[in-house]
Design an enzyme around this catalytic site. Structure first.
Site, PDB file in Angstrom:
ATOM      1  CB  THR A  11       0.219   4.334  -1.282  1.00 24.88           C
ATOM      2  OG1 THR A  11      -0.205   3.922  -2.380  1.00 24.88           O
ATOM      3  CG2 THR A  11      -0.471   5.656  -0.889  1.00 24.88           C
ATOM      4  CD  GLN A 266     -16.401 -17.034  -9.098  1.00 23.35           C
ATOM      5  OE1 GLN A 266     -17.444 -16.434  -8.940  1.00 23.35           O
ATOM      6  NE2 GLN A 266     -15.994 -17.851 -10.130  1.00 23.35           N
TER       7      GLN A 266
HETATM    8  N1  ASP Z   1      -0.836   1.202  -6.106  1.00 27.04           N
HETATM    9  C1  ASP Z   1      -0.301   0.940  -4.953  1.00 27.04           C
HETATM   10  C2  ASP Z   1       0.705  -0.205  -4.625  1.00 27.04           C
HETATM   11  O1  ASP Z   1       0.062  -1.187  -4.667  1.00 27.04           O
HETATM   12  C3  ASP Z   1      -1.325   1.066  -3.811  1.00 27.04           C
HETATM   13  C4  ASP Z   1      -0.838   1.066  -2.422  1.00 27.04           C
HETATM   14  O2  ASP Z   1       0.203   0.835  -2.120  1.00 27.04           O
HETATM   15  O3  ASP Z   1      -1.883   1.416  -1.478  1.00 27.04           O
HETATM   16  O4  ASP Z   1       1.832  -0.047  -4.851  1.00 27.04           O
END
Ligand code: ASP
Length: 330
Positions: A11, A266
């Site tokens: 992200t 868990q």
């Molecule tokens: N889907 C993204 C990833 O893991 C989520 C993130 O980076 O926060 O690449």
């Protein structure tokens, strides 16, 4: 002090596209602007993988690519920051910790919940925090910086899909409390290390979550054909539904057939104590291995690491319970 910053995807460097968020931001321009006028201006170089991924797509081959990249740039820099998606960041940081015990320079992995172009993004504090940690001269091995916390890389788990404070280290203390100034916490558990490890390869490690009412037949079906190793996520301190007809026998048969079964919990915070209750006694007697207080991510990456080193059977079991890089409290 020079820092090598490697962007692998996630992200942090994504931009909106008609199909959803995808890599495409000008990371180098953003970093130059972010650090201009600070003591870190001009002290780093950035490199982006040609094929940037959403970390949901990461495999052990991607862990290996990061390891290779860090080794390839080892002589050019004193410290290393890996920018990574948050989804499987904890698996990658654990994997790096095993493969880099003889690296000798600090590595910090970080990512963000919001992309760098969003107002109020956590990308800026996470990257600057990672840089502060890695250039501090206080850090050894692989760590994660996220949400103002500096955590050991093989002790973290993603605890929130949205909170800025998205990672926890349930069984080990933080490496430093951030503030002005940072307060470093002495933590010398670094494990026995692994000289000259072989590269990561993909291995057939199955993670099974037990649930109330799971039948022996269903468990047996999931285990056929047998994987190379099983992580059995049981209840509490490693308890299994031992009154369920045939269920414990299915697990014992797996062990007898030569597939290691590692019993984890868990619970987010646990120390697996096989045989503490009658409900795990047969597994303890039958040769199941205890995950102790390892996170799922640290355990999974460790099994893939050990299988990649060619270990099998009892020797593999012995290494699962050995502290290689500070991932387990002994
Ligand atoms: N889907 C993204 C990833 O893991 C989520 C993130 O980076 O926060 O690449």
């Amino acid at each position: 002090m020079r820092t090598h910053i490697l962007y692998t995807g996630g992200t942090l460097g994504m931009v909106p596209t008609p199909d959803g968020l995808a890599p495409g931001a000008d990371l180098t321009g953003w970093l130059d602007q972010l650090l201009s006028g600070t003591e870190l201006a001009g002290t780093f170089e950035t490199l982006s993988f040609e094929h940037l991924i959403d970390s949901a797509n990461a495999t052990p081959a991607d862990w290996g690519r990061i390891v290779d990249n860090l080794w390839a740039h080892r002589e050019e820099a004193d410290s290393f920051v890996v920018l990574h998606g948050t989804d499987t960041l904890a698996y990658t940081s654990a994997a790096l910790s095993y493969a880099l015990t003889d690296f000798g320079k600090p590595v910090v992995v970080t990512g963000s919940q919001y992309s760098l172009g969003v107002v109020g993004t956590d990308a800026a504090p996470n990257v600057t925090g990672a840089l502060r940690a890695v250039t501090s001269g206080r850090l050894h091995g692989v760590a994660v910086f996220f949400g103002h916390k500096l955590l050991r890389g093989n002790r973290v788990t993603k605890s929130s899909s949205w909170a800025y404070n998205g990672f926890d280290s349930p069984a080990a203390p933080q490496l430093a409390r951030t503030g002005a100034p940072w307060q470093w916490i002495e933590n010398d558990s670094t494990g026995c290390g692994w000289l000259d490890p072989r590269p990561y390869r993909r291995h057939d490690v199955l993670v099974v979550d037990l649930s109330p009412g799971l039948s022996a037949a269903r468990l047996q079906a999931v285990l056929d054909p047998l994987p190379e190793a099983v992580i059995l996520r049981a209840f509490g301190v490693g308890n299994v539904p031992s009154d369920e007809p045939g269920l414990v026998d299915v697990i014992l048969d797996v062990i007898s057939a030569g597939t290691p079964v590692v019993v984890a919990s868990q619970c987010m915070q646990a120390d697996v104590l096989l045989g503490h209750y009658q409900s795990s006694h047969a597994l303890a007697e039958g040769g199941a291995i205890s995950a102790h207080d390892m996170t799922l991510e640290a355990l999974y990456a460790k099994l893939v690491f050990l299988l990649s080193q060619g270990l099998r059977g009892k020797e593999l079991g012995r290494w699962v319970e050995t502290d290689i890089a500070g991932e387990i409290s002994m």
